[in-house]
Design a protein around this motif. Structure first.
Motif, PDB file in Angstrom:
ATOM      1  N   ILE A 265      41.093  -9.735 -12.167  1.00  0.00           N
ATOM      2  CA  ILE A 265      40.223 -10.617 -12.381  1.00  0.00           C
ATOM      3  C   ILE A 265      38.770 -11.076 -12.178  1.00  0.00           C
ATOM      4  CG2 ILE A 265      39.107 -12.688 -13.246  1.00  0.00           C
ATOM      5  CD1 ILE A 265      41.314 -11.941 -14.482  1.00  0.00           C
ATOM      6  N   HIS A 266      37.858 -10.521 -12.362  1.00  0.00           N
ATOM      7  CA  HIS A 266      36.555 -10.595 -11.491  1.00  0.00           C
ATOM      8  C   HIS A 266      35.874 -12.246 -12.215  1.00  0.00           C
ATOM      9  CE1 HIS A 266      36.334  -6.444 -11.196  1.00  0.00           C
ATOM     10  NE2 HIS A 266      36.247  -5.882 -13.069  1.00  0.00           N
ATOM     11  N   TRP A 267      35.079 -13.106 -10.650  1.00  0.00           N
ATOM     12  CA  TRP A 267      35.491 -14.256 -10.515  1.00  0.00           C
ATOM     13  C   TRP A 267      33.821 -14.642 -10.871  1.00  0.00           C
ATOM     14  CZ3 TRP A 267      39.728 -16.525 -11.653  1.00  0.00           C
ATOM     15  CH2 TRP A 267      40.828 -15.814 -10.845  1.00  0.00           C
ATOM     16  N   ARG A 268      33.105 -13.258 -10.639  1.00  0.00           N
ATOM     17  CA  ARG A 268      31.745 -14.175 -11.410  1.00  0.00           C
ATOM     18  C   ARG A 268      30.752 -13.314 -12.360  1.00  0.00           C
ATOM     19  NH1 ARG A 268      31.228 -11.816  -6.151  1.00  0.00           N
ATOM     20  NH2 ARG A 268      30.786 -12.980  -4.017  1.00  0.00           N
ATOM     21  N   HIS A 269      32.716 -13.276 -13.187  1.00  0.00           N
ATOM     22  CA  HIS A 269      31.687 -12.256 -14.941  1.00  0.00           C
ATOM     23  C   HIS A 269      32.690 -12.669 -15.980  1.00  0.00           C
ATOM     24  CE1 HIS A 269      28.640  -9.664 -12.610  1.00  0.00           C
ATOM     25  NE2 HIS A 269      30.127  -9.459 -11.285  1.00  0.00           N
ATOM     26  N   ASP A 270      32.132 -12.103 -16.816  1.00  0.00           N
ATOM     27  CA  ASP A 270      33.180 -12.334 -18.164  1.00  0.00           C
ATOM     28  C   ASP A 270      34.908 -11.574 -17.828  1.00  0.00           C
ATOM     29  OD1 ASP A 270      30.998 -13.902 -18.786  1.00  0.00           O
ATOM     30  OD2 ASP A 270      30.530 -12.820 -20.332  1.00  0.00           O
ATOM     31  N   ASN A 271      35.533 -11.522 -18.246  1.00  0.00           N
ATOM     32  CA  ASN A 271      36.892 -11.596 -18.374  1.00  0.00           C
ATOM     33  C   ASN A 271      37.836 -11.456 -19.682  1.00  0.00           C
ATOM     34  OD1 ASN A 271      37.582 -11.067 -15.285  1.00  0.00           O
ATOM     35  ND2 ASN A 271      36.704 -13.294 -16.015  1.00  0.00           N
ATOM     36  N   ASP A 272      38.935 -10.423 -20.437  1.00  0.00           N
ATOM     37  CA  ASP A 272      39.857 -10.728 -21.332  1.00  0.00           C
ATOM     38  C   ASP A 272      41.117 -10.830 -20.021  1.00  0.00           C
ATOM     39  OD1 ASP A 272      39.981  -7.500 -19.689  1.00  0.00           O
ATOM     40  OD2 ASP A 272      39.637  -6.928 -22.337  1.00  0.00           O
ATOM     41  N   VAL A 273      41.372 -11.449 -20.132  1.00  0.00           N
ATOM     42  CA  VAL A 273      42.689 -11.468 -19.437  1.00  0.00           C
ATOM     43  C   VAL A 273      43.964 -12.306 -20.403  1.00  0.00           C
ATOM     44  CG1 VAL A 273      44.412 -13.879 -18.514  1.00  0.00           C
ATOM     45  CG2 VAL A 273      41.630 -14.233 -18.227  1.00  0.00           C
ATOM     46  N   VAL A 274      45.250 -11.372 -19.089  1.00  0.00           N
ATOM     47  CA  VAL A 274      46.692 -11.747 -19.719  1.00  0.00           C
ATOM     48  C   VAL A 274      47.522 -11.778 -19.071  1.00  0.00           C
ATOM     49  CG1 VAL A 274      46.814  -9.142 -18.790  1.00  0.00           C
ATOM     50  CG2 VAL A 274      48.542  -9.624 -20.495  1.00  0.00           C
ATOM     51  N   ALA A 275      48.434 -12.661 -19.318  1.00  0.00           N
ATOM     52  CA  ALA A 275      49.436 -13.181 -17.881  1.00  0.00           C
ATOM     53  C   ALA A 275      50.938 -13.082 -18.649  1.00  0.00           C
ATOM     54  CB  ALA A 275      48.811 -14.265 -17.715  1.00  0.00           C
ATOM     55  N   THR A 276      51.966 -12.356 -17.833  1.00  0.00           N
ATOM     56  CA  THR A 276      53.068 -13.330 -18.712  1.00  0.00           C
ATOM     57  C   THR A 276      54.074 -12.667 -17.098  1.00  0.00           C
ATOM     58  OG1 THR A 276      54.024 -10.644 -17.004  1.00  0.00           O
ATOM     59  CG2 THR A 276      52.422 -10.429 -19.801  1.00  0.00           C
ATOM     60  N   ASN A 277      55.180 -12.669 -17.504  1.00  0.00           N
ATOM     61  CA  ASN A 277      56.678 -13.521 -16.333  1.00  0.00           C
ATOM     62  C   ASN A 277      56.637 -12.173 -15.837  1.00  0.00           C
ATOM     63  OD1 ASN A 277      57.508 -11.401 -18.142  1.00  0.00           O
ATOM     64  ND2 ASN A 277      59.114 -13.042 -19.205  1.00  0.00           N
ATOM     65  N   GLY A 278      55.886 -10.755 -15.976  1.00  0.00           N
ATOM     66  CA  GLY A 278      55.949 -10.437 -15.386  1.00  0.00           C
ATOM     67  C   GLY A 278      56.753  -9.023 -15.603  1.00  0.00           C
ATOM     68  N   LEU A 279      57.871  -9.608 -16.906  1.00  0.00           N
ATOM     69  CA  LEU A 279      59.022  -8.466 -17.115  1.00  0.00           C
ATOM     70  C   LEU A 279      58.421  -7.744 -18.613  1.00  0.00           C
ATOM     71  CD1 LEU A 279      61.889 -10.646 -16.909  1.00  0.00           C
ATOM     72  CD2 LEU A 279      61.194  -8.908 -15.168  1.00  0.00           C
ATOM     73  N   ILE A 280      57.690  -8.173 -19.043  1.00  0.00           N
ATOM     74  CA  ILE A 280      56.986  -7.784 -20.838  1.00  0.00           C
ATOM     75  C   ILE A 280      55.821  -6.986 -20.714  1.00  0.00           C
ATOM     76  CG2 ILE A 280      58.437  -9.295 -21.714  1.00  0.00           C
ATOM     77  CD1 ILE A 280      56.561 -11.180 -22.776  1.00  0.00           C
ATOM     78  N   VAL A 281      55.028  -7.000 -19.189  1.00  0.00           N
ATOM     79  CA  VAL A 281      53.541  -6.358 -19.593  1.00  0.00           C
ATOM     80  C   VAL A 281      53.268  -5.642 -20.240  1.00  0.00           C
ATOM     81  CG1 VAL A 281      54.060  -6.125 -16.661  1.00  0.00           C
ATOM     82  CG2 VAL A 281      51.518  -7.176 -17.535  1.00  0.00           C
ATOM     83  N   ARG A 282      54.309  -4.168 -20.054  1.00  0.00           N
ATOM     84  CA  ARG A 282      53.912  -3.277 -20.386  1.00  0.00           C
ATOM     85  C   ARG A 282      54.128  -2.826 -21.802  1.00  0.00           C
ATOM     86  NH1 ARG A 282      57.462   1.379 -16.870  1.00  0.00           N
ATOM     87  NH2 ARG A 282      56.226   0.683 -15.490  1.00  0.00           N
ATOM     88  N   ASP A 283      55.312  -3.661 -21.832  1.00  0.00           N
ATOM     89  CA  ASP A 283      55.423  -3.982 -23.733  1.00  0.00           C
ATOM     90  C   ASP A 283      54.050  -3.962 -24.565  1.00  0.00           C
ATOM     91  OD1 ASP A 283      57.738  -2.545 -23.062  1.00  0.00           O
ATOM     92  OD2 ASP A 283      58.670  -4.566 -24.097  1.00  0.00           O
ATOM     93  N   LEU A 284      53.601  -5.414 -23.480  1.00  0.00           N
ATOM     94  CA  LEU A 284      51.820  -6.477 -24.266  1.00  0.00           C
ATOM     95  C   LEU A 284      51.356  -5.612 -24.036  1.00  0.00           C
ATOM     96  CD1 LEU A 284      51.213  -8.971 -25.099  1.00  0.00           C
ATOM     97  CD2 LEU A 284      51.255  -9.490 -23.071  1.00  0.00           C
ATOM     98  N   LYS A 285      50.916  -4.702 -22.946  1.00  0.00           N
ATOM     99  CA  LYS A 285      49.273  -4.363 -22.862  1.00  0.00           C
ATOM    100  C   LYS A 285      49.400  -2.989 -24.021  1.00  0.00           C
ATOM    101  CE  LYS A 285      48.858  -5.528 -18.441  1.00  0.00           C
ATOM    102  NZ  LYS A 285      47.609  -4.755 -16.910  1.00  0.00           N
ATOM    103  N   GLN A 286      50.908  -2.223 -24.494  1.00  0.00           N
ATOM    104  CA  GLN A 286      49.837  -1.264 -25.880  1.00  0.00           C
ATOM    105  C   GLN A 286      49.255  -1.643 -26.488  1.00  0.00           C
ATOM    106  OE1 GLN A 286      53.384   0.409 -27.263  1.00  0.00           O
ATOM    107  NE2 GLN A 286      54.330  -1.840 -26.538  1.00  0.00           N
ATOM    108  N   TYR A 287      49.280  -3.320 -26.936  1.00  0.00           N
ATOM    109  CA  TYR A 287      48.858  -3.529 -28.212  1.00  0.00           C
ATOM    110  C   TYR A 287      47.394  -4.397 -27.919  1.00  0.00           C
ATOM    111  CZ  TYR A 287      53.109  -4.253 -30.357  1.00  0.00           C
ATOM    112  OH  TYR A 287      54.704  -3.414 -30.474  1.00  0.00           O
ATOM    113  N   LEU A 288      46.824  -4.405 -26.749  1.00  0.00           N
ATOM    114  CA  LEU A 288      45.470  -4.682 -25.663  1.00  0.00           C
ATOM    115  C   LEU A 288      44.372  -3.639 -25.766  1.00  0.00           C
ATOM    116  CD1 LEU A 288      47.052  -7.182 -23.144  1.00  0.00           C
ATOM    117  CD2 LEU A 288      46.433  -7.627 -25.794  1.00  0.00           C
ATOM    118  N   LYS A 289      44.044  -3.361 -26.959  1.00  0.00           N
ATOM    119  CA  LYS A 289      42.842  -2.627 -26.685  1.00  0.00           C
ATOM    120  C   LYS A 289      41.830  -3.040 -26.709  1.00  0.00           C
ATOM    121  CE  LYS A 289      46.097   0.471 -27.762  1.00  0.00           C
ATOM    122  NZ  LYS A 289      46.855   1.430 -27.120  1.00  0.00           N
TER     123      LYS A 289
END
Length: 289
Positions: A265-289
């Motif tokens: 995360i860039h604390w001085r700029h706009d951000n797209d953000v994704v937070a996960t339980n740490g177990l589904i991050v890889r499955d989820l990120k394929q949809y985050l285009k």
């Protein structure tokens, strides 16, 4: 007032509890305003000039004044994020107090809105990083607090007493059957991006995809296992205090949080953000285009 000493995790936890008590006090007044039948909106704007907030609230001004005054008495910081000098040194710390997060929920007298506070510290590379975060939801009786190295705690106050729990994320290991949350802007182009992702995610067979907000509370609900993940395509610089406070809760709960491309995360700029339980991050990120 300058204090570049390093606090221990226990000292940071104690400081977080102090800040939580201050936010709780400020929250009582904001909640009173919300349930009061008089108008709580001073003005409405359609422009970015209002700092991303279409509604100008009297409560925001009072919260910022109260928190700034009370935090000025605490000798663990070098100033406030919004008035910090153009250059900072490693070890310097700055408070960032947020306006009401979830302002539309607040104006519509829903319960999902929060007050937030974060403490930033500049690291050895002179990069800012939040090391303490507090998210308080007055209408829900919920407070989340976390400090670097000290874990995260959820405090739930009810009519029969107070309950404190260690914050830990879910153990859901795939998108199938998961419960996701997302946020979106009131700006059409940004909101469409969020809706497109939510629509595509149906293929992953989640049990539910929720949209309640605000961002700070969604992050905390990932941290405590209510949600398995949260994503939002555009959080602006004015969202930084809310994101920062929730981020420390996620980090200390051992969840994951990043930009959609995996960058920090860039604390001085706009951000797209994704937070996960740490177990589904890889499955989820394929949809985050």
């Amino acid at each position: 007032m300058e204090d570049t000493t390093t606090q221990s995790p226990q000292e940071l936890r104690s400081l977080a509890l102090t800040v939580a008590a201050l936010l709780e006090e400020a929250g009582k007044h904001a909640l009173h305003d919300q349930i009061n039948p008089r108008s709580i909106v001073q003005s409405v704007s359609d422009s970015h000039a209002s700092g991303g907030n279409r509604y100008k609230l009297e409560a925001d001004s009072r919260i910022l004044r109260f928190m700034s005054t009370r935090l000025a008495d605490i000798a663990h910081f070098d100033g406030f994020w919004t008035t910090r000098p153009s250059t900072s040194r490693p070890g310097q710390k700055y408070w960032y107090i947020g306006k009401i997060d979830g302002v539309i929920n607040y104006v519509r007298r829903m319960s999902e809105w929060t007050l937030t506070a974060a403490l930033f510290e500049f690291d050895e590379n002179n990069e800012p990083k939040p090391i303490l975060g507090v998210v308080h939801a007055p209408a829900l009786g919920l407070t989340y607090l976390a400090a670097k190295g000290a874990g995260a705690v959820r405090i739930h106050k009810t009519a029969v007493g107070e309950k404190r729990d260690k914050v830990v994320p879910s153990m859901t290991s795939s998108l199938e059957g998961s419960v996701l949350s997302y946020g979106m802007s009131f700006l059409p182009g940004e909101s469409q991006r969020a809706l497109d992702v939510a629509s595509a995610l149906v293929a992953g067979k989640p049990a539910d995809i929720k949209r309640v907000g605000p961002a700070s509370l969604d992050l905390c609900k990932v941290a405590d296992g209510t949600y398995d993940a949260y994503f939002e395509p555009m959080l602006h610089v004015w969202d930084i205090p809310a994101i920062a406070a929730g981020t420390v809760v996620v980090w200390e709960a051992q969840g994951t949080l990043s930009r959609w491309d995996g960058d920090r995360i860039h604390w001085r700029h706009d951000n797209d953000v994704v937070a996960t339980n740490g177990l589904i991050v890889r499955d989820l990120k394929q949809y985050l285009k």
